[in-house]
Scaffold this motif. Structure first.
Motif: not given
Ligand code: PLP
Length: 401
Positions: A46-50, A68-70, A137-139, A179-184, A215-218, A253-258, A352-354
Motif C-alpha cells: 500500500y502506498a502510504v502517501k495516499c 507498505f510503500d513508504v 531501479v526506477r525506470v 516504474f510508475h505509469v501515473g496516477s489514475q 508501481g501504483g496508478g491503478f 504493485a504499490e496501489p494507493g488510490r485504488a 486518496a490524496y485528500g
Molecule cells: C512510488 C509511488 N508508488 C505508488 C504511488 C501510488 O500511486 P497511486 O495512488 O496512483 O496508486 C505513488 C504515488 O505518487 C508513488 O510515488
C-alpha cells in the motif's frame, strides 16, 4: 473512537454540522484491499502517501495487507505504530542519508528504490554495504495514459537504468525494476508497455531481475471515468512479462488510490449559492484537494434531511472557502436544481490524496472525522463484488435526500 452514523443523511440530520466532516468508510477499504489482493498475483504494497490515516492502515491490515510503500521516516513511524508486523519498502527514489540509515536500523527496511548512480553511491556510503539489500531501479516510462501524470520527476533513462541494475547485481544486492505509469491510469496497456521497457533495461544489463514492481496508478471510479477491472491490468502485465521471458519473476504493485479513494467522502455545507456557483465550507486546501484535477469529477449528492427537493438536476461549479482563486472546480457537478444555502452535499472519492493534503490555510478548521456504515457513492465495478447493493452500482452520482 470516532462517532458512527448509518449515512451522511443520518449524520446531517442528527448533528447539523457547521464544519466539514470527513466521512470514513473502512469497510470499503477492506473490500477494495481484499479484492486487489485476491486479483493481483504478487505482493501488494500500500502506498502510504495516499492516506496515512490510522483507520485506513488498520482496515488494510484487517484485509490481510502487511506490506507498505513508504516515502519518509514519518510514514514509517506511522505504519509501525498502526500495524505491528508491517514490512516497509522505501520506494522514494531520492532519500536523505539520515532517513536511509534510520530506515535500515530502526525500521528494518531492506528494500530501497533509486534512479541515479549518486543515489546508489549514497546508499552504499550510508550503509557500508548493499549485499543484504533489494535495490529497485526506477525506470522512466512514457506519460500520457494517466489522469494525474507523475512523469519527469523520477525514473532513470533506459541506459542508466541498465547500468544501475548491473551495478546493484555486481555489488551483491538483489536487483529489481520498478516504474510508475501515473496516477489514475485508465489504460491497462500502459503497464504492458512499462514492463517491456523494464525488460529491455534488464536485457541490456544482462541481469535477470529479482522482482518487478509495477508501481501504483491503478484507477478508482469517478464521474465519467469507469475503469476496466483490475483483472484486465493484471492480464496485460502477465502477458508482457511472459513475452519478455520474465514469467516467474516476483511481482509487486504499490496501489494507493485504488485502495483508498472510495474509503472516505466529505460532508460539506453550501455557504452561499450564486446561480450555478456553490460556495462550500471545504475545498482544495481541505478534504477536496483533488478538485485541482479537472478530469477527476468527484461524485456528489444532496443531503437535505428536512423537506423535499427538486427532482430535476442541473450542473454546478464549486468554490472552496479560502480566498485563493485556485480553490475552485468547474465539475460539472450534477445536483438538484433547487439546492440552496444551508444544504449539505456529500462529496465522494476523497479517500486518496485528500485528507493527507488538508491544511489550515486561511485559518479554516480542518474536517473532523466520523465513520459511516453505508456503501461509497461510486463503488468500483470489477473490484468490489460484495456488500454493495445493486442500486449503488451505477456509474453516476446518486441522491439520498
Ligand atoms: C512510488 C509511488 N508508488 C505508488 C504511488 C501510488 O500511486 P497511486 O495512488 O496512483 O496508486 C505513488 C504515488 O505518487 C508513488 O510515488
Amino acid at each position: 473512537m470516532t462517532e458512527r452514523f448509518a449515512s451522511a443523511l443520518d449524520l446531517a440530520s442528527r448533528r447539523r454540522p457547521s464544519q466539514p466532516v470527513l466521512c470514513r468508510r473502512p469497510h470499503a477499504i477492506i473490500d477494495q484491499a481484499k479484492a486487489f489482493i485476491g486479483t493481483f498475483p504478487g505482493e501488494v504494497l500500500y502506498a502510504v502517501k495516499c492516506n496515512d490515516d490510522a483507520i485506513v492502515l488498520a482496515a488494510l491490515a484487517q484485509a490481510g495487507l502487511r506490506t507498505f510503500d513508504v516515502a519518509s521516516l514519518g510514514e514509517m513511524a506511522t505504519v509501525a505504530a498502526a500495524v505491528e508486523d508491517a514490512q516497509l519498502y522505501f520506494m522514494h527514489p531520492v532519500k536523505p542519508p539520515e532517513a536511509i540509515a534510520a530506515a535500515y536500523s530502526r525500521f528494518g527496511v531492506r528494500c530501497f528504490a533509486l534512479d541515479h548512480p549518486d543515489e546508489l553511491a549514497k546508499i552504499r556510503s550510508v550503509l557500508g554495504r548493499i549485499d543484504d539489500l533489494e535495490l529497485m531501479v526506477r525506470v522512466a516510462v512514457p506519460t500520457g495514459t494517466a489522469v494525474c501524470e507523475l512523469g519527469g520527476k523520477f525514473g532513470a533513462p533506459l541506459d542508466m537504468a541498465a547500468s544501475l541494475l548491473r551495478e546493484a547485481a555486481e555489488g551483491g544486492a538483489r536487483p529489481g525494476l520498478t516504474f510508475h505509469v501515473g496516477s489514475q491510469c485508465m489504460s491497462p496497456g500502459a503497464y504492458a508497455n512499462a514492463v517491456r521497457i523494464a525488460a529491455q533495461a534488464a536485457r541490456q544489463a544482462g541481469v535477470r531481475p529479482w522482482a518487478i514492481d509495477v508501481g501504483g496508478g491503478f484507477p478508482s471510479a469517478y464521474v465519467g471515468l469507469s475503469p476496466q477491472p483490475l483483472a484486465d491490468y493484471v492480464a496485460e502485465v502477465l502477458q508482457a512479462m511472459a513475452a519478455a521471458g520474465l514469467s516467474g519473476v516476483a511481482l509487486r504493485a504499490e496501489p494507493g488510490r485504488a485502495l483508498a479513494a472510495s474509503g472516505a467522502s466529505a460532508l460539506v455545507r453550501v455557504e452561499l449559492r450564486k446561480e450555478d456557483a456553490l460556495y462550500l465550507n471545504d475545498g482544495v486546501y481541505g478534504t477536496l484537494a483533488e478538485l485541482t484535477f479537472p478530469e477527476l469529477v468527484l461524485p456528489t449528492r444532496l443531503v437535505r434531511p428536512f423537506g423535499p427537493h427538486s427532482q430535476e438536476d442541473r450542473d454546478f461549479r464549486f468554490f472552496g472557502p479560502t480566498c485563493d482563486s485556485l480553490d475552485a472546480a468547474e465539475g460539472p457537478f450534477r445536483l438538484p436544481s433547487d439546492i440552496r444555502t444551508g444544504d449539505w452535499i456529500e462529496v465522494g472519492q476523497v479517500g486518496a490524496y485528500g485528507v493527507v493534503l488538508s491544511t489550515g490555510f486561511n485559518g479554516l478548521e480542518t474536517a473532523t472525522a466520523v465513520t459511516l456504515d453505508d456503501p461509497p457513492l461510486l463503488p468500483l465495478p470489477g473490484h468490489v463484488v460484495s456488500s454493495v447493493p445493486t442500486s449503488a452500482r451505477a456509474d453516476r452520482p446518486r441522491r439520498v435526500a
